[in-house]
Design an enzyme around this catalytic site. Structure first.
Site, PDB file in Angstrom:
ATOM      1  NE  ARG A 199      29.936 -15.544  20.193  1.00 28.25           N
ATOM      2  CZ  ARG A 199      28.753 -15.119  19.762  1.00 28.25           C
ATOM      3  NH1 ARG A 199      28.646 -13.960  19.169  1.00 28.25           N
ATOM      4  NH2 ARG A 199      27.681 -15.853  19.903  1.00 28.25           N
TER       5      ARG A 199
ATOM      6  CB  CYS B 260       6.003   3.023  -6.284  1.00 32.31           C
ATOM      7  SG  CYS B 260       7.153   4.088  -5.391  1.00 32.31           S
TER       8      CYS B 260
ATOM      9  CB  CYS C  67       6.644   6.114  -9.030  1.00 27.23           C
ATOM     10  SG  CYS C  67       7.846   4.762  -9.084  1.00 27.23           S
TER      11      CYS C  67
ATOM     12  CG  HIS D 226      10.274   1.848  -8.252  1.00 26.54           C
ATOM     13  ND1 HIS D 226       9.522   2.364  -7.220  1.00 26.54           N
ATOM     14  CD2 HIS D 226      10.341   0.508  -8.026  1.00 26.54           C
ATOM     15  CE1 HIS D 226       9.137   1.377  -6.417  1.00 26.54           C
ATOM     16  NE2 HIS D 226       9.623   0.250  -6.880  1.00 26.54           N
TER      17      HIS D 226
ATOM     18  CG  ASN E 236      15.420   3.308   7.863  1.00 29.13           C
ATOM     19  OD1 ASN E 236      16.501   3.352   8.453  1.00 29.13           O
ATOM     20  ND2 ASN E 236      14.277   3.563   8.437  1.00 29.13           N
TER      21      ASN E 236
ATOM     22  CB  SER F 109       7.479   0.870   4.013  1.00 29.94           C
ATOM     23  OG  SER F 109       7.731   2.256   3.811  1.00 29.94           O
TER      24      SER F 109
ATOM     25  CG  HIS G 292      10.927   5.526  -5.453  1.00 24.77           C
ATOM     26  ND1 HIS G 292      10.295   5.469  -6.663  1.00 24.77           N
ATOM     27  CD2 HIS G 292      11.666   6.664  -5.474  1.00 24.77           C
ATOM     28  CE1 HIS G 292      10.612   6.529  -7.376  1.00 24.77           C
ATOM     29  NE2 HIS G 292      11.453   7.268  -6.675  1.00 24.77           N
TER      30      HIS G 292
ATOM     31  CG  HIS H 292      12.318   6.948   0.157  1.00 21.15           C
ATOM     32  ND1 HIS H 292      12.272   5.607  -0.166  1.00 21.15           N
ATOM     33  CD2 HIS H 292      11.805   7.040   1.410  1.00 21.15           C
ATOM     34  CE1 HIS H 292      11.731   4.924   0.829  1.00 21.15           C
ATOM     35  NE2 HIS H 292      11.447   5.768   1.816  1.00 21.15           N
TER      36      HIS H 292
ATOM     37  CD  GLN I  31      11.538   8.172   6.786  1.00 26.83           C
ATOM     38  OE1 GLN I  31      10.770   8.732   7.551  1.00 26.83           O
ATOM     39  NE2 GLN I  31      11.737   6.870   6.805  1.00 26.83           N
TER      40      GLN I  31
HETATM   41 ZN   LIG Z   1       8.751   4.257  -7.063  1.00 29.11          ZN
END
Ligand SMILES: [Zn+2]
Ligand SMILES: [Zn+2]
Ligand SMILES: [Zn+2]
Length: 348
Positions: free
Chosen positions: A26, A50, A53, A114, A154, A162, A165, A167, A169
């Site tokens: 493909r 943010c 931060c 950040h 993510n 979202s 920064h 990070h 979870q």
């Molecule tokens: Zn930040």
């Protein structure tokens, strides 16, 4: 390597006990989509808007400390809550089934800057994150009602992150979620049938063959798995049989930080962008089981297919039938092997 596996076929994923359809022909079809463009990472080291931060106020009203390495807090908008009734009212029905879901969701900031990502952090900075993940897994896993600790990141708006920064979870749950539950069954069955660990056998076979290995250090292997679904999906596996992070030696923690640094740098260099992905660690459940079958690994699921903006969609046959991929895992591994381990956008 070209010409091998070029006909449509399906591959078995023994860890998930599922098939994936591979359709390499493909990639020959004409492409009239977007044109690739380079995307430099953010240069904003502190964003007053943010909520991650240092020193800033979060939506819940609390202020972050002036942290200078890592920072952890309970998610202000958690999907799961620790204090819920143990019973839910469910209809008397064979088909309408529910049960109470207890959990604790935390956020872990990797760095006060950040503008950074794992790829642009140093190995010692990533090592601090590895230590924090290890402590969180040990502490949360020791909590009586917590049966599983899911650590994940993510990365990028394309994956629904979202906030840029750096990070991740940590969701701990009073039940073992579906993906690790399925892998528990598969690893248990393999151990029962063969008397050996599924991933110990798999990583040894991949290192022997080499064509899907992206790189390795002394203690970890990074490869595009035989059964990869996403175009540049990667499996990061410890070479030693270890169920979870607290069993790692000091050297293994360093080597994990090294592997994460090198992989995320290669990813960013692939399309010269801040490469989006969902990544997470799969480790032994923290329920009452002994879990000799469990072998520590990380999955990286990046959506990008051919440029910084052209992504793969999981739609149509993938939603209704089974996952499908175009480029072979072997050619994806070859592309990632060709990427530099020096980031295209070095830190000042
Ligand atoms: Zn930040
Ligand atoms: Zn193993
Ligand atoms: Zn897994």
């Amino acid at each position: 390597m070209q010409g091998k596996w070029q006909n449509p076929h399906r591959r078995w994923n023994p860890l998930r006990q599922a098939w994936v359809l591979v359709s390499p022909h493909r990639t020959q079809r004409p492409w009239q989509g977007e044109v690739a463009q380079k995307a430099a990472p953010s240069a904003v080291t502190y964003d007053p808007a943010c909520y991650l931060c240092p020193g800033n106020q979060r939506a819940g009203g609390e202020a972050n400390p002036q942290y200078d390495s890592i920072f952890t807090f309970v998610n202000d908008y958690a999907a799961l809550l620790p204090d819920v009734p143990t019973q839910v009212e469910s209809p008397t029905s064979l088909l309408l089934v529910a049960e109470a879901a207890r959990g604790l969701c935390k956020v872990l900031c990797f760095h006060p800057d950040h503008s950074l990502t794992l790829a642009r952090m140093t190995q010692p900075e990533i090592r601090r994150v590895v230590d924090a993940w290890t402590n969180e897994y040990a502490e949360l896993g020791a909590t009586e009602w917590i049966k599983y600790v899911q650590i994940f990141e993510n990365r990028g708006a394309m994956m629904g992150a979202s906030n840029p920064h750096p990070h991740g979870q940590i969701w701990s749950t009073g039940f073992v979620p579906d993906e690790p539950a399925a892998e528990t069954i598969a690893q248990n069955e393999y151990l029962g049938r063969n008397g050996r660990c599924l991933l110990c056998d798999y990583v040894a076979e991949e290192i022997r063959g080499g064509e899907r290995v992206v790189f390795e250090n002394d203690l970890f292997a990074v490869l595009v798995p035989w059964w990869a679904v996403w175009p540049f999906e990667v499996l990061l596996v410890s070479k030693r049989h270890v169920g979870a992070m607290p069993e790692f030696s000091n050297e293994e923690r360093d080597a994990l930080a090294d592997a994460l640094k090198r992989l995320t740098t290669r990813y960013d260099n692939l399309f010269e962008t801040s490469f989006p992905y969902t990544m997470g660690f799969h480790q032994a459940p923290t329920d009452d089981g002994e879990h000799k079958e469990w072998h520590f690994h990380a999955h990286f699921y990046p959506p990008l297919l051919r440029s910084a903006t052209v992504r793969k969609f999981m739609v149509g046959f993938e939603m209704l039938g089974m996952p499908q991929r175009d480029i072979t895992p072997e050619s994806a591994a070859e592309r990632l092997r060709a990427c530099s381990e020096t980031h295209f956008w070095p830190r000042a």
